[in-house]
Design an enzyme around this catalytic site. Structure first.
Site, PDB file in Angstrom:
ATOM      1  N   ALA A   1      -5.407  -7.884  24.706  1.00  0.00           N
ATOM      2  CA  ALA A   1      -5.597  -6.564  24.080  1.00  0.00           C
ATOM      3  C   ALA A   1      -6.838  -5.842  24.600  1.00  0.00           C
ATOM      4  CB  ALA A   1      -5.690  -6.718  22.557  1.00  0.00           C
TER       5      ALA A   1
ATOM      6  N   ARG B   1      -7.387  -4.629  27.624  1.00  0.00           N
ATOM      7  CA  ARG B   1      -7.166  -3.590  28.633  1.00  0.00           C
ATOM      8  C   ARG B   1      -5.683  -3.260  28.711  1.00  0.00           C
ATOM      9  NH1 ARG B   1      -8.149  -5.922  33.620  1.00  0.00           N
ATOM     10  NH2 ARG B   1      -8.594  -8.005  32.827  1.00  0.00           N
TER      11      ARG B   1
ATOM     12  N   GLY C   1     -10.436   4.745  12.562  1.00  0.00           N
ATOM     13  CA  GLY C   1     -10.013   4.612  11.165  1.00  0.00           C
ATOM     14  C   GLY C   1      -9.046   3.463  10.915  1.00  0.00           C
TER      15      GLY C   1
ATOM     16  N   VAL D   1      -6.097 -17.885  26.661  1.00  0.00           N
ATOM     17  CA  VAL D   1      -4.749 -18.178  26.159  1.00  0.00           C
ATOM     18  C   VAL D   1      -4.081 -19.337  26.896  1.00  0.00           C
ATOM     19  CG1 VAL D   1      -4.378 -15.805  25.363  1.00  0.00           C
ATOM     20  CG2 VAL D   1      -3.580 -16.475  27.642  1.00  0.00           C
TER      21      VAL D   1
ATOM     22  N   ASN E   1      10.922 -11.339  42.594  1.00  0.00           N
ATOM     23  CA  ASN E   1      10.160 -10.474  43.497  1.00  0.00           C
ATOM     24  C   ASN E   1       9.522 -11.334  44.583  1.00  0.00           C
ATOM     25  OD1 ASN E   1       9.136  -8.078  44.438  1.00  0.00           O
ATOM     26  ND2 ASN E   1       7.391  -8.046  43.024  1.00  0.00           N
TER      27      ASN E   1
ATOM     28  N   TYR F   1       4.870 -15.813  39.370  1.00  0.00           N
ATOM     29  CA  TYR F   1       4.942 -14.784  38.314  1.00  0.00           C
ATOM     30  C   TYR F   1       6.395 -14.573  37.869  1.00  0.00           C
ATOM     31  CZ  TYR F   1       3.892 -10.167  36.193  1.00  0.00           C
ATOM     32  OH  TYR F   1       3.744  -9.090  35.339  1.00  0.00           O
TER      33      TYR F   1
ATOM     34  N   ALA G   1       8.821 -16.705  38.055  1.00  0.00           N
ATOM     35  CA  ALA G   1       9.248 -17.909  37.314  1.00  0.00           C
ATOM     36  C   ALA G   1       8.670 -17.887  35.897  1.00  0.00           C
ATOM     37  CB  ALA G   1       8.802 -19.166  38.052  1.00  0.00           C
ATOM     38  N   ALA G   2       7.405 -17.499  35.783  1.00  0.00           N
ATOM     39  CA  ALA G   2       6.769 -17.457  34.455  1.00  0.00           C
ATOM     40  C   ALA G   2       7.463 -16.428  33.563  1.00  0.00           C
ATOM     41  CB  ALA G   2       5.279 -17.118  34.597  1.00  0.00           C
ATOM     42  N   LYS G   3       7.751 -15.256  34.122  1.00  0.00           N
ATOM     43  CA  LYS G   3       8.352 -14.182  33.312  1.00  0.00           C
ATOM     44  C   LYS G   3       9.808 -14.508  32.967  1.00  0.00           C
ATOM     45  CE  LYS G   3       4.701 -11.537  33.027  1.00  0.00           C
ATOM     46  NZ  LYS G   3       3.959 -11.484  31.752  1.00  0.00           N
TER      47      LYS G   3
END
Ligand code: NAP
Length: 249
Positions: free
Chosen positions: A14, A16, A54, A64, A149, A155, A157-159
């Site tokens: 969170a 960026r 607010g 993580v 890609n 990446y 494979a992870a996604k």
């Protein structure tokens, strides 16, 4: 305006880009947001901006990819909040390269940060969700996980793994009214894509593959995530939503 009743959310990455936009979108809906990133400065800045506008937010610096650190953080969070109703697994990294040149570390750091992290957070936060019989989990995947890609074996494979995890968890948690969905962004203007977004030659080639012929905004991903986390999306689970200017159709 979407419906959220007294909800608490945790958004990873969170500090960026897309994660920041998601945290801000949920906070605008009255959700209390726990902003997680690797550096205390970046999640702290997002939480401070939400509070200044607010909203209700706090910051927590956690790696993580470190399962033990995530478990410890969740223990701390659950001591302060009875449950975290909404979990958005957004933190991610790329370490691109053709597979022959990809190091073991490039492979494992991308798998651990993007994919194993979702397992760690879900394992620790889903149990209280099952007790309250309400929950929303949204995993930020990628069109690379749908289409593959070149130069992104780790990446992609992870996604793709995140998409499989999303579908399995949707089935595991459905009886407790916890929905689990994935959002697959295309090319979005953030720090992750600055190199090619700001290089006209490369940007032109990339946009050849995007029917809408422009890069996406982080707020356009956040809008989809906020909807999936709302009361109104209670009958949607196990789905993958590409927000990609038409790339993956
Ligand atoms: P970004 O601008 O690079 O921001 C990444 C965020 O993730 C940062 O807040 C960073 O923390 C956090 N993060 C990275 N590794 C972490 C770790 N080990 N522990 C805790 N936090 C960590 O990326 P983005 O473009 O917003 O991407 C967000 C998500 O969307 C990622 O999962 C990415 O794969 C996915 N996505 C992005 C695009 C795109 O075009 N941008 C396309 C498809 C999918 P710090 O702020 O502390 O560094």
């Amino acid at each position: 305006m979407l419906t959220f009743t007294n909800r608490t959310a945790l958004v990873t990455g969170a500090g960026r880009g897309i994660g920041k936009a998601i945290a801000e979108a949920l906070a605008r809906q009255g959700v209390t947001v726990i902003c997680v990133s690797k550096s205390a400065d970046s999640c702290g800045a997002t939480a401070a901006a939400i509070v200044a506008a607010g909203g209700k937010a706090k910051a927590l610096a956690v790696d993580v990819a470190d399962g033990a650190a995530v478990a410890k953080a969740c223990e701390q969070i659950l001591a302060e909040h009875p449950t975290v109703d909404i979990l958005v697994n957004n933190a991610g990294i790329t370490r691109d390269g053709l597979v022959f040149r990809m190091s073991e570390d490039d492979w494992s750091s991308v798998i651990e940060t993007n994919l194993s992290s979702c397992f760690h957070w879900t394992k620790n936060l889903a149990r209280p969700m099952t007790r309250s019989r309400w929950g929303r989990i949204v995993n930020i995947a990628s069109v690379s996980g749908i289409m593959g890609n070149a130069g992104q074996a780790n990446y992609s494979a992870a996604k793709a793994g995140m998409i499989g995890l999303t579908k399995a968890l949707a089935k595991e948690f459905a009886s407790r009214s916890i929905t689990v969905n994935a959002v697959a962004p295309g090319f979005i203007k953030t720090d992750m894509t600055t190199d090619f977004v700001n290089n006209p030659e490369v940007a032109g080639k990339v946009l050849d593959a995007v029917p809408l012929k422009r890069f996406g905004e982080a707020t356009e991903i956040a809008a989809m995530v906020a909807f999936l986390c709302s009361e109104e999306a209670g009958y949607i689970t196990g789905q993958v939503f590409a927000v990609d200017g038409g790339m993956a159709m």
